[in-house]
Enzyme design. Structure first.
Site, PDB file in Angstrom:
ATOM      1  N   ASN A  29       0.838  -1.215   0.000  1.00 46.28           N
ATOM      2  CA  ASN A  29       0.000   0.000   0.000  1.00 46.28           C
ATOM      3  C   ASN A  29       0.864   1.252   0.000  1.00 46.28           C
ATOM      4  OD1 ASN A  29      -3.047  -0.323   0.046  1.00 46.28           O
ATOM      5  ND2 ASN A  29      -2.426  -1.915   1.501  1.00 46.28           N
ATOM      6  N   ARG A  80       5.062  -0.867  26.466  1.00 39.73           N
ATOM      7  CA  ARG A  80       4.329  -0.385  25.272  1.00 39.73           C
ATOM      8  C   ARG A  80       4.377   1.127  25.161  1.00 39.73           C
ATOM      9  NH1 ARG A  80       0.678  -3.081  22.201  1.00 39.73           N
ATOM     10  NH2 ARG A  80      -0.301  -1.121  21.626  1.00 39.73           N
ATOM     11  N   MET A 105       0.358  -2.560  12.203  1.00 36.24           N
ATOM     12  CA  MET A 105      -0.439  -3.522  12.959  1.00 36.24           C
ATOM     13  C   MET A 105      -0.456  -3.260  14.471  1.00 36.24           C
ATOM     14  SD  MET A 105      -1.579  -4.897  10.346  1.00 36.24           S
ATOM     15  CE  MET A 105      -2.395  -6.483  10.472  1.00 36.24           C
ATOM     16  N   ARG A 106      -0.450  -1.998  14.842  1.00 34.33           N
ATOM     17  CA  ARG A 106      -0.569  -1.648  16.266  1.00 34.33           C
ATOM     18  C   ARG A 106      -1.713  -0.668  16.431  1.00 34.33           C
ATOM     19  NH1 ARG A 106       4.319  -1.070  19.826  1.00 34.33           N
ATOM     20  NH2 ARG A 106       3.015   0.557  20.717  1.00 34.33           N
ATOM     21  N   LEU A 108      -2.885   2.701  17.997  1.00 34.50           N
ATOM     22  CA  LEU A 108      -2.229   3.910  18.509  1.00 34.50           C
ATOM     23  C   LEU A 108      -2.950   4.409  19.765  1.00 34.50           C
ATOM     24  CD1 LEU A 108      -1.744   5.621  15.044  1.00 34.50           C
ATOM     25  CD2 LEU A 108       0.071   4.654  16.489  1.00 34.50           C
ATOM     26  N   HIS A 124      -8.093  -0.930   5.826  1.00 32.85           N
ATOM     27  CA  HIS A 124      -8.387  -2.213   6.466  1.00 32.85           C
ATOM     28  C   HIS A 124      -9.082  -3.122   5.450  1.00 32.85           C
ATOM     29  CE1 HIS A 124      -9.145  -4.981   9.725  1.00 32.85           C
ATOM     30  NE2 HIS A 124     -10.390  -5.086   9.285  1.00 32.85           N
ATOM     31  N   ASP A 160      -9.777  -0.168  14.348  1.00 30.17           N
ATOM     32  CA  ASP A 160     -10.443  -0.034  13.046  1.00 30.17           C
ATOM     33  C   ASP A 160     -11.845   0.565  13.187  1.00 30.17           C
ATOM     34  OD1 ASP A 160      -8.202  -1.319  11.829  1.00 30.17           O
ATOM     35  OD2 ASP A 160      -9.012  -3.264  12.379  1.00 30.17           O
TER      36      ASP A 160
HETATM   37  C1  GAR Z   1      -3.330  -4.767   3.856  1.00 27.75           C
HETATM   38  O1  GAR Z   1      -4.226  -5.749   3.391  1.00 27.75           O
HETATM   39  C2  GAR Z   1      -4.021  -3.844   4.853  1.00 27.75           C
HETATM   40  O2  GAR Z   1      -5.348  -3.585   4.528  1.00 27.75           O
HETATM   41  C3  GAR Z   1      -3.911  -4.668   6.116  1.00 27.75           C
HETATM   42  O3  GAR Z   1      -2.626  -5.220   6.089  1.00 27.75           O
HETATM   43  C4  GAR Z   1      -2.231  -5.394   4.721  1.00 27.75           C
HETATM   44  C5  GAR Z   1      -0.912  -4.703   4.529  1.00 27.75           C
HETATM   45  O4  GAR Z   1      -0.384  -4.968   3.272  1.00 27.75           O
HETATM   46  N1  GAR Z   1      -4.126  -3.868   7.271  1.00 27.75           N
HETATM   47  C6  GAR Z   1      -4.778  -4.283   8.350  1.00 27.75           C
HETATM   48  O5  GAR Z   1      -5.221  -5.404   8.479  1.00 27.75           O
HETATM   49  C7  GAR Z   1      -4.915  -3.229   9.449  1.00 27.75           C
HETATM   50  N2  GAR Z   1      -5.890  -3.633  10.410  1.00 27.75           N
HETATM   51  P1  GAR Z   1       0.816  -4.112   2.700  1.00 27.75           P
HETATM   52  O6  GAR Z   1       1.890  -4.106   3.800  1.00 27.75           O
HETATM   53  O7  GAR Z   1       1.273  -4.845   1.487  1.00 27.75           O
HETATM   54  O8  GAR Z   1       0.298  -2.731   2.408  1.00 27.75           O
END
Ligand code: GAR
Length: 220
Positions: A29, A80, A105-106, A108, A124, A160
């Site tokens: 992304n 943390r 993936m944390r 905030l 998400h 989220d």
């Molecule tokens: C993506 O699918 C994003 O939507 C998800 O992690 C992946 C990251 O992919 N995010 C979550 O699940 C957040 N709760 P990337 O590192 O290739 O962008």
């Protein structure tokens, strides 16, 4: 109808906007956002990439684009709060107008989120408010959903849970695996994130309660 709680200026900030991307993993992304900025589809420059993981593949993707990423890994025995403080410091030093979480993936802390109200976006891989948290695509399949998708939302201090800014849906195929669904959603994420960011930066939108209203009704 709930009253307007915020009206965004137009443009939202002085353009091109300064964006900091926070990530924990692959960084696809981030790459898609960087392409969109380079190609002029988003009037912004990614001025920094901050990760909570030294092993994140996204760090190398940043370097390849000439951005020296900052990895703030949690030290052995570190709490943390202290780790987050260091992460936040790294972001602050970059002076962002907007922060884009891209596979970060944390959760905030309310303090961090409060420092950047309506200035942190997250993507998400589900149609929120369904399936927040981890393994959203697996959750959708296990639930038996026929439609899945992705959401871009403003970040609040929940998981989220902030106001939804953009969504895209797809039909789940018969017998579809988690891997294939994730891949198909990811392809849509890349477009959704850039398009939504561009609309947010254009400004002129309003927040009514938790509902975001854009000035051009009818657009996606
Ligand atoms: C993506 O699918 C994003 O939507 C998800 O992690 C992946 C990251 O992919 N995010 C979550 O699940 C957040 N709760 P990337 O590192 O290739 O962008």
């Amino acid at each position: 109808m709930r009253e307007t709680s915020y009206r965004a200026p137009s443009p939202l900030v002085k353009l091109p906007a300064r964006i900091v991307v926070m990530l924990s993993g692959r960084g696809s992304n981030f790459d898609a956002l960087a392409d969109a900025c380079q190609e002029g589809r988003v009037p912004a420059a990614i001025v920094g990439v901050v990760s909570d993981k030294e092993s994140a593949a996204g760090l190398e993707k940043a370097r390849r684009r000439g951005i020296e990423p900052v990895a703030v890994a949690r030290k052995a025995g570190e709490g943390r709060a202290s780790h987050e403080e260091r992460l936040v410091d790294a972001v602050r030093q970059l002076g962002p107008d907007l922060i884009c979480l891209a596979g970060f993936m944390r959760v905030l802390s309310p303090e961090f989120v409060g420092e950047f109200p309506l200035r942190i976006l997250n993507i998400h891989p589900s149609l929120l408010p369904s399936f927040p948290g981890l393994h959203a695509q697996r959750q959708a399949l296990e639930y038996g959903c026929r439609v899945a998708g992705a959401t871009v939302h403003f970040v609040d201090s929940g998981v989220d849970s902030g106001p939804i800014v953009g969504q895209v849906a797809l039909a789940v195929e018969e017998g579809e695996t988690e891997e294939r669904l994730s891949e198909r959603i990811l392809g849509l994420e890349h477009r959704l994130y850039a398009e939504t960011l561009a609309r947010v930066l254009a400004g002129g939108w309003e927040l009514h309660g938790r509902s975001v209203r854009f000035p051009n009704p009818g657009a996606a």
